[in-house]
Design an enzyme around this catalytic site. Structure first.
Site, short mmCIF file in Angstrom:
data_model
loop_
_atom_site.label_atom_id
_atom_site.label_comp_id
_atom_site.label_asym_id
_atom_site.label_seq_id
_atom_site.Cartn_x
_atom_site.Cartn_y
_atom_site.Cartn_z
N CYS A 236 31.56 20.60 -36.73
CA CYS A 236 30.61 21.64 -37.14
C CYS A 236 31.11 22.42 -38.36
O CYS A 236 30.46 22.41 -39.40
CB CYS A 236 30.28 22.55 -35.97
SG CYS A 236 29.11 23.86 -36.39
N GLU B 288 26.04 16.56 -34.76
CA GLU B 288 25.81 17.33 -35.98
C GLU B 288 24.61 16.75 -36.74
O GLU B 288 23.74 17.48 -37.20
CB GLU B 288 27.05 17.33 -36.89
CG GLU B 288 28.04 18.40 -36.59
CD GLU B 288 27.47 19.79 -36.71
OE1 GLU B 288 26.90 20.15 -37.76
OE2 GLU B 288 27.61 20.56 -35.74
#
Length: 124
Positions: A41, A109
Site C-alpha cells: 500500500c 492494491e
C-alpha cells in the site's frame, strides 16, 4: 473521512477482503509476513506519486497531498529495508509466507483501485 460516512456507506467487498487479509496475516503469521502484507500500500502510493499527482477534489486533495509531497519516501525505504532484513533471516516456510502475503496484498492494491473506479457494491 468520518466514521459516520464509513458506517453509512460501508466497506466494499474488495476493501473488506483486503483489510481481512492484512488483519489475518498480522494475527496469525508473524512479523515478517505482516510487514510484507502491509508494504504494498504505501510503496504503491510512493511509486505512483508523480503519475497520480495532486487531486483537485477537496476531500482527496488532503489525502493525496501527503503522498505527492514525498512524505513517505523515508518510511517506505525503511519499511522495504525491514522486510528485506526479515526475509534474509527467515526460514523457507516463513519466506514463502512473506512472499504470498506480499503478492496477495499487491493484487488487492490493484483490485482496490479497480473497485473504486467501478464503484463496487455488495451484490446482495
Amino acid at each position: 473521512m468520518s466514521m459516520d460516512y464509513i458506517n453509512e456507506v460501508g466497506r466494499s467487498p474488495t476493501n473488506t477482503a483486503y483489510v481481512n487479509h492484512m488483519l489475518t496475516t498480522a494475527s496469525l503469521c508473524g512479523l515478517g509476513p505482516a510487514a510484507a502484507a502491509l508494504l504494498p500500500c504505501p510503496w504503491t502510493y510512493h511509486e505512483l506519486k508523480n503519475e497520480v499527482g495532486a487531486s483537485e477534489h477537496p476531500l482527496y486533495s488532503q489525502w493525496t497531498s501527503f503522498y505527492v509531497a514525498g512524505f513517505l519516501e523515508d518510511s517506505v525505504n525503511a519499511w522495504r529495508g525491514f522486510v528485506d532484513q526479515m526475509a534474509a533471516e527467515a526460514g523457507t516456510e516463513e519466506l514463502e509466507a512473506m512472499r504470498q502475503a506480499f503478492l496477495v496484498s499487491s493484487r488487492y492494491e490493484y483490485m482496490f483501485w479497480d473497485m473504486a473506479y467501478r464503484m463496487e457494491t455488495w451484490p446482495v
